[in-house]
Design a protein around this motif. Structure first.
Motif, PDB file in Angstrom:
ATOM      1  N   VAL A 104      12.999   5.539   1.721  1.00 31.67           N
ATOM      2  CA  VAL A 104      13.301   6.768   0.981  1.00 31.67           C
ATOM      3  C   VAL A 104      12.782   7.970   1.768  1.00 31.67           C
ATOM      4  CG1 VAL A 104      12.953   8.039  -1.164  1.00 31.67           C
ATOM      5  CG2 VAL A 104      13.222   5.547  -1.219  1.00 31.67           C
ATOM      6  N   TYR A 105      13.655   8.958   1.963  1.00 33.61           N
ATOM      7  CA  TYR A 105      13.279  10.132   2.754  1.00 33.61           C
ATOM      8  C   TYR A 105      12.290  11.032   2.014  1.00 33.61           C
ATOM      9  CZ  TYR A 105      13.456  14.591   5.140  1.00 33.61           C
ATOM     10  OH  TYR A 105      13.095  15.739   5.779  1.00 33.61           O
ATOM     11  N   HIS A 106      11.337  11.602   2.755  1.00 29.47           N
ATOM     12  CA  HIS A 106      10.480  12.671   2.249  1.00 29.47           C
ATOM     13  C   HIS A 106      10.115  13.574   3.427  1.00 29.47           C
ATOM     14  CE1 HIS A 106       7.294   9.706   3.526  1.00 29.47           C
ATOM     15  NE2 HIS A 106       6.801  10.811   4.051  1.00 29.47           N
ATOM     16  N   ARG A 107       9.759  14.794   3.129  1.00 32.58           N
ATOM     17  CA  ARG A 107       9.343  15.718   4.186  1.00 32.58           C
ATOM     18  C   ARG A 107       8.161  15.135   4.949  1.00 32.58           C
ATOM     19  NH1 ARG A 107      10.156  20.932   4.868  1.00 32.58           N
ATOM     20  NH2 ARG A 107       7.939  21.278   5.224  1.00 32.58           N
ATOM     21  N   GLY A 108       8.269  15.114   6.266  1.00 33.45           N
ATOM     22  CA  GLY A 108       7.194  14.565   7.077  1.00 33.45           C
ATOM     23  C   GLY A 108       7.315  13.077   7.346  1.00 33.45           C
TER      24      GLY A 108
END
Length: 325
Positions: A156-160
């Motif tokens: 799952v994508y997240h900032r950083g």
């Protein structure tokens, strides 16, 4: 996390009241405690997947062994959230069946999978990390939007996220994932972020170790320069004139000069620019013969740069990048 932060966290945990996790099986035969959280589970489930816990189960229990509700208490020096993710993976078949897992879950399964020899969970988590950061150009090219927009499909994508993946891979000797992960960082992140880190939505910061910062800073300059070499991806743009069999010299020269000026002005890294994914409008201005020659040159150039990619980050060749798990 610094040593002072670790000490402060340990002190908070020592003073915190013991809490019971939602993972509490009433027929469980052992209680695991991580930080101030307890989990009641089954020796049989742990032992089935982990030789480490199989050996612990077989050890003679001392008479003063702490217990909870008649179950032996085993204290783990691990993060409680990591342990919870591990137990979810063991007990809930739907958990591992998800197409994309949160990064903290993948990280927990890699860390604890290595530490306690949960081999199948470790391998599954490593496969997710290496899917996002493959070792072949063909696999890289199949990632959504060439992976250069940091789109992910197994995590799952997240900032950083890209910084988190770099740290996880290096700290756990998943060396095969590093070249691609490093490239994604230099291709997508402003250099200042290498030093400052990337602020996440939860208020924490994804930071890089000094060894990673140095590799990224040095490699970016080398990659930008190398992509313009005649045998590499963008070298065809620097040819002095149109090809000898060109059908539209003025138009093709103008196209090449305009594209060259745009790329140089932007200073962007396009080492793996895929000509087959470029819209027809991108090639408008080139005759068919020059278009074919340009695509042929770019295809050969990006393959060459991929083969040399680990060296830009001071890593061994692809064939020698083994995962020490």
């Amino acid at each position: 996390m610094s040593s002072s932060e670790s000490s402060a966290k340990r002190q908070r945990m020592e003073n915190a009241p013991i809490t019971r996790s939602n993972i509490w099986h009433r027929d469980g035969s052992v209680v695991l405690q991580a930080e101030a959280t307890q989990f009641r589970v089954h020796w049989s489930v742990l032992a089935l997947s982990s030789p480490f816990f199989r050996d612990v189960q077989d050890l003679p229990q001392p008479s003063d062994q702490p217990s909870v509700e008649g179950c032996p208490l085993v204290e783990l020096q691990d993060d409680a959230t990591d342990v919870e993710y591990l137990l979810k993976a063991l007990y809930d078949p739907m958990f591992m069946g998800q197409k994309a897992l949160p990064f903290p879950a993948v990280a927990a399964l890699i860390r604890l999978g290595r530490k306690y020899d949960f081999r199948h969970l470790l391998n599954s988590a490593v496969e997710r990390l290496t899917f996002e950061n493959p070792t072949t150009l063909e696999e890289y090219a199949t990632l959504p939007r060439e992976a250069e927009k940091q789109t992910t499909t197994r995590i799952v994508y997240h900032r950083g996220l890209i910084f988190d993946m770099i740290s996880l891979a290096r700290e756990n000797n998943i060396l095969s994932a590093l070249p691609c992960a490093y490239y994604r960082a230099v291709a997508n992140c402003d250099q200042q972020l290498f030093f400052d880190g990337i602020r996440k939505r939860d208020g924490t910061t994804a930071s890089l170790a000094p060894v990673d910062v140095r590799r990224l800073v040095v490699a970016r300059q080398k990659l930008v320069q190398a992509q313009w070499n005649m045998e590499n991806t963008l070298g065809w743009l620097k040819t002095l004139s149109h090809y000898s069999d060109c059908d539209a010299p003025p138009s093709c020269d103008a196209f090449r000069n305009k594209t060259l000026s745009h790329c140089l002005a932007s200073g962007s890294l396009r080492a793996f620019w895929n000509p087959t994914n470029m819209a027809m409008a991108k090639w408008r201005g080139l005759c068919d013969k020059c278009k074919y020659r340009a695509q042929e040159s770019m295809t050969a150039g990006r393959k060459k740069m991929w083969e040399e990619l680990p060296g830009f980050f001071n890593l061994p060749p692809w064939s020698e990048l083994k995962n020490d798990l």
